[in-house]
Design a protein around this motif. Sequence first.
Motif, short mmCIF file in Angstrom:
data_model
loop_
_atom_site.label_atom_id
_atom_site.label_comp_id
_atom_site.label_asym_id
_atom_site.label_seq_id
_atom_site.Cartn_x
_atom_site.Cartn_y
_atom_site.Cartn_z
N GLN A 192 0.82 -1.20 0.00
CA GLN A 192 0.00 0.00 0.00
C GLN A 192 0.87 1.26 0.00
OE1 GLN A 192 -3.83 -0.34 1.90
NE2 GLN A 192 -2.89 -1.57 3.48
N TRP A 193 0.26 2.37 -0.46
CA TRP A 193 0.96 3.65 -0.52
C TRP A 193 0.89 4.40 0.80
CZ3 TRP A 193 4.05 4.76 -4.44
CH2 TRP A 193 3.85 4.11 -5.67
N PHE A 194 1.99 5.05 1.15
CA PHE A 194 2.07 5.82 2.39
C PHE A 194 2.64 7.21 2.13
CE2 PHE A 194 1.15 2.96 5.93
CZ PHE A 194 1.07 1.75 5.25
N ILE A 195 2.23 8.17 2.95
CA ILE A 195 2.84 9.49 2.94
C ILE A 195 3.54 9.69 4.28
CG2 ILE A 195 2.48 11.96 2.59
CD1 ILE A 195 -0.09 11.41 1.23
N LYS A 196 4.72 10.29 4.20
CA LYS A 196 5.56 10.41 5.41
C LYS A 196 5.11 11.55 6.31
CE LYS A 196 9.84 8.54 3.48
NZ LYS A 196 11.19 8.92 3.00
N ILE A 197 4.03 11.35 7.01
CA ILE A 197 3.60 12.38 7.96
C ILE A 197 4.59 12.43 9.13
CG2 ILE A 197 2.02 10.87 9.26
CD1 ILE A 197 0.13 13.30 9.53
N GLN A 222 -4.20 16.07 20.06
CA GLN A 222 -3.25 15.96 18.97
C GLN A 222 -1.83 15.69 19.48
OE1 GLN A 222 -3.42 18.47 15.59
NE2 GLN A 222 -5.56 17.95 15.23
N ARG A 223 -1.47 16.35 20.58
CA ARG A 223 -0.14 16.10 21.17
C ARG A 223 -0.01 14.63 21.56
NH1 ARG A 223 -1.07 21.04 24.17
NH2 ARG A 223 -0.03 22.66 22.99
N ASN A 224 -1.04 14.12 22.19
CA ASN A 224 -0.98 12.72 22.64
C ASN A 224 -0.97 11.76 21.46
OD1 ASN A 224 -0.97 13.50 25.30
ND2 ASN A 224 -3.19 13.37 25.52
N TRP A 225 -1.68 12.14 20.40
CA TRP A 225 -1.71 11.30 19.21
C TRP A 225 -0.32 11.23 18.57
CZ3 TRP A 225 -5.58 8.34 17.16
CH2 TRP A 225 -5.43 7.89 15.85
N ILE A 226 0.33 12.38 18.47
CA ILE A 226 1.69 12.42 17.91
C ILE A 226 2.63 11.66 18.85
CG2 ILE A 226 3.62 13.92 17.28
CD1 ILE A 226 1.42 16.05 16.53
N GLY A 227 2.40 11.83 20.15
CA GLY A 227 3.05 10.97 21.15
C GLY A 227 4.56 10.95 21.12
N TYR A 526 -12.98 27.93 11.76
CA TYR A 526 -13.38 26.61 11.27
C TYR A 526 -14.31 25.99 12.30
CZ TYR A 526 -12.61 22.22 8.64
OH TYR A 526 -12.75 21.09 7.87
N ILE A 527 -15.36 25.34 11.82
CA ILE A 527 -16.36 24.80 12.73
C ILE A 527 -16.70 23.37 12.32
CG2 ILE A 527 -18.67 25.11 13.71
CD1 ILE A 527 -18.17 28.02 12.08
N GLY A 528 -16.63 22.46 13.28
CA GLY A 528 -17.01 21.09 12.96
C GLY A 528 -17.08 20.25 14.21
N GLY A 529 -17.50 19.03 14.03
CA GLY A 529 -17.73 18.13 15.15
C GLY A 529 -16.45 17.78 15.89
N ILE A 530 -16.58 17.61 17.19
CA ILE A 530 -15.44 17.25 18.04
C ILE A 530 -14.88 15.88 17.66
CG2 ILE A 530 -17.00 16.36 19.83
CD1 ILE A 530 -13.62 18.03 20.50
N GLU A 531 -15.71 15.07 17.00
CA GLU A 531 -15.22 13.74 16.60
C GLU A 531 -14.07 13.83 15.59
OE1 GLU A 531 -18.17 15.04 15.95
OE2 GLU A 531 -19.03 14.37 14.05
N HIS A 532 -13.87 15.01 15.00
CA HIS A 532 -12.76 15.18 14.04
C HIS A 532 -11.53 15.79 14.69
CE1 HIS A 532 -15.20 13.97 10.70
NE2 HIS A 532 -16.15 14.81 11.07
N ALA A 533 -11.52 15.84 16.03
CA ALA A 533 -10.45 16.53 16.75
C ALA A 533 -9.06 16.08 16.35
CB ALA A 533 -10.64 16.36 18.25
N VAL A 534 -8.89 14.81 16.09
CA VAL A 534 -7.54 14.35 15.76
C VAL A 534 -7.36 14.11 14.26
CG1 VAL A 534 -5.77 12.62 16.09
CG2 VAL A 534 -7.11 13.39 18.03
N MET A 535 -8.02 13.13 13.71
CA MET A 535 -7.61 12.65 12.39
C MET A 535 -7.77 13.70 11.28
SD MET A 535 -8.57 8.70 12.70
CE MET A 535 -7.48 8.40 11.35
N HIS A 536 -8.98 14.12 11.03
CA HIS A 536 -9.17 15.09 9.94
C HIS A 536 -8.35 16.35 10.16
CE1 HIS A 536 -10.86 18.12 7.36
NE2 HIS A 536 -11.39 18.75 8.37
N LEU A 537 -8.38 16.88 11.37
CA LEU A 537 -7.69 18.14 11.63
C LEU A 537 -6.17 17.99 11.57
CD1 LEU A 537 -10.05 19.56 14.37
CD2 LEU A 537 -9.58 20.59 12.16
N LEU A 538 -5.68 16.82 11.92
CA LEU A 538 -4.23 16.61 11.82
C LEU A 538 -3.81 16.44 10.36
CD1 LEU A 538 -1.71 16.27 13.64
CD2 LEU A 538 -2.05 13.81 13.46
N TYR A 539 -4.58 15.68 9.59
CA TYR A 539 -4.27 15.51 8.17
C TYR A 539 -4.34 16.84 7.43
CZ TYR A 539 -4.64 10.42 8.77
OH TYR A 539 -4.45 9.12 9.16
N ALA A 540 -5.32 17.67 7.75
CA ALA A 540 -5.44 18.97 7.08
C ALA A 540 -4.26 19.87 7.44
CB ALA A 540 -6.76 19.63 7.45
#
Length: 865
Positions: A192-197, A222-227, A526-540
């Motif tokens: 599979q393809w990966f991007i080097k985040i 986000q800090r904890n996710w990056i860990g 920017y306004i959106g659901g808290i459920e996007h706190a990590v993944m979408h907002l980190l990718y963006a």
Amino acid sequence: MSMQNEYNPKDIESRVQAAWEEQDAFKVSEDDGKEKFYCLEMFPYPSGKLHMGHVRNYTIGDVISRYQRMLGKNVLHPMGWDAFGLPAENAAIKNKTAPAPWTDANIENMRGQLKRLGFSYDWSRELATCKPEYYQWEQWFFTKLYERGLVYKKESEVNWDPVDQTVLANEQVIDGRGWRSGALVEKKKIPQWFIKITAYAEELLASLDELDGWPESVKTMQRNWIGKSVGAEVEFEVEGEPALRVFTTRPDTIYGVTYLAVAADHPLAIKAAESNSDIATFRKECAQTSTAEADLETMEKKGIDLGIKAIHPLTGEPVSIWCANFVLMSYGTGAVMAVPAHDERDYEFANKYGINIQPVIYPEEGHIDISENAYTDYGLLKNSGQFDGLGSEEAKKAITAWLVEHGRGEEKINYRLRDWGVSRQRYWGCPIPFIYDAQGNASPATEFPVELPTDVVMDGVGSPIKKMSSFIDTIHPETGEPAIRETDTFDTFFESSWYYARYCCPNLDTAMLDERADYWLPVDQYIGGIEHAVMHLLYARFFHKLMRDVGLIDSDEPFTRLLTQGMVTKETFYREGEGGSKEYFNPADVDLSLDDKGNVISAILKSDGSPVVVGAIEKMSKSKNNGVDPQSMIDKFGADTVRLFTMFAAPPEQSLEWNDDAIAGGSRFLKRVWNVFAKHQDLLAREGLDTRKKFSAVSKEAKSFRLTLHTILQRALFDYERQQFNTVVAATMELTNAIEKTDFKAMGEEGGKVLAEAACVLIKLLSPITPHLSEHLWSLYGSSDSLTSSGWLSVDHDALVRDEITYVVQVNGKLRAKIEVAADAIKEAIEAAALADENVQKFLDGVTVRKIIVVPNKLVNIVAN
RNA sequence: GCCCGGGUGGUGGAAUUGGUAGACACACAAGACUUAAAAUCUUGCGCUGGUAACAGCGUGCCGGUUCAAGUCCGGCCCCGGGCACCA
């Protein structure tokens, strides 16, 4: 002009909306003469109908946009469609259609619903991510990233349904089984393809500190996710094999290592399984779980001794190597060192399998008890050779230094964050722009778009383009030899990571972005659901930095201010089918019977009269089928009432359990506002509406009313600024109550002016929330300026001056009296007035006053005993 | 399991951030209007006692700091979100 007797929202709303449309009222372009404001809500997946979560999200965004316009800013407020994704494939299979027309029809319908709600979008910028005009640029961008060495391909695990022979999303794995086949899901490795985040981990972490407009909770997540963790990588030699490298944040505990654990698909485990059937069986068992972390972390920790020994780098003692189901090959080195005396999970595992537990860290005072739990705190080293007596912090440094010196390890920073796997084996997504030659060598596409065929038949098993030679077969652009196309598509987070930038130049067909992006970006709100706190907002955030480094934009972060809207939740109802699969029913199709406290006793499906199970209260979603359709409420009450009620029901960040009983109150309130204007139409027509006219009241009645008016206004303005819209609505209700109770005619000449001032404040405070009603009333009584350009409101501080102030009097912290004191009274006079109160005296009888605390303009607390 | 939130009347929520707990509403009850109902208006509405004035109790539970705690600190319980292929 005279007002109709009845408030008729349908009529008003369609007329006001027609006027907006005719004037292109919300179309914007770059204007250096005005302050810009870019307001954006997370775009919807076009599932078919709006649900209450959408209405809440987009009303918040619209209120903010309209408020900012009232402040005189050049406001960009766009809308579009996150149009690729799994639900379209499922719907296509179910309805025997293709995802594209299903998606287009949904967009059509939902656009109509958004327009009906009167949202102030610049519709000329609308985009849909499933259109080649959009996704061709992310294909192009992906090849740019490839050129920069940020894209690579590697083997990675997916959920494999062995019966349907297809890859499943985590959501499609229910209790370890495929949702359609019911077969036990297996983990399978595919390229599979990966991007080097991870190459941006440090910057993504560091720049969180500068995001002052983000909620602290989201930044923490986000800090904890990056860990980020600092520790050491340690090498354990293995006879006849390459050395095992493990990462640890606790090198101070290294003398307590009593075993090592490797992942089930670690080379050592694979090799050991060849000659040991128990190990082979264990490996197979490990393969039968989902890839979700929550499943891995909650399953029973199991392992098997591989019968291989490693050499402890400091003691030289042999250490046994286990294979364990909680070690992930894809995380770190696929091997860990275990210190059961000082780590909870290792402790449990060691106890289960009778492995030695060797304590090496002791508290500075007292002794440790590891009969029940591991000792995980820092302390002093014992049983640690030359390092005995050192504290944990010093020992970490000393032991790491020793390892470096002896070539057995190095200091290392580790991130929990893993590279972003963007390949999906699905049809309804953006084709990954790569081709393969006869030897399987990959090279990037050179022409865009690589278009996804939309005329397909979904059979429910795999992606149709994987069998479509007209898509697959191509010619290698360099060699001219036959080649084949990649048939995987991008993760849909790919599209949603850059759409906010594309809105700045949506129809540009010569480049991904142009200089207009730098005018509008970053997004101010920017306004959106808290459920996007990590993944979408980190990718963006990651994508923004990538676009910057490719030279497309010059800012560092995409979203200056973030409002995380709470979820709209609702009860779920379901029936369990065979194999544990659940069929969910919409709350609208279920009849409830309640006890006298409002608890649900039973739930019956209307269509067949049989009971359904009442499930948990959860986020409204397609998969749980618990979305409430707002359309019937719009039809019944009108857009302004729905908007008003949505804002009134709870503050934006709080989750909201939907209950549609209370909405009638919102409608009633707007009728009362209408009636206030109708009742006073002659006075209002004479005075007009203009708060910019300065005046001061003379009569006591007018002064008193203006005190109320400006006190309410002050709170409402404060609440607009802090984005707490429920109390803005409450303030407009209070103001309406005050106007209704006041006899303006009795004030004589002043009455009309005071009323006009209050009416103007009311219309303007409401205008971001109920724009149709406000625009309509403004058109009847307002100045010749449009409502939006007529200026915002300000408090007249002269109107807030009081002669007397009410003080609360407490005795030992308990409320005993209220007293009126002259506004300029000195502390001693206030104390005396408090002590003189009859009820206060009652509580001071027989005790001595020790202390009196006076909080200016608020209260007096008499401490006595 | 880990990370992040939340818990206040019958219900949604407010409390300008340590200073009057329950603003504003919904529901409910009583009354007015009506032949009647709906709509509308008026009044009441945290719990207990009291005709009332007022008193006692009260912000998930236990403890602490403070003149003063819904708000701060420590320890729990319950509910929700996320956990890398739902979006």
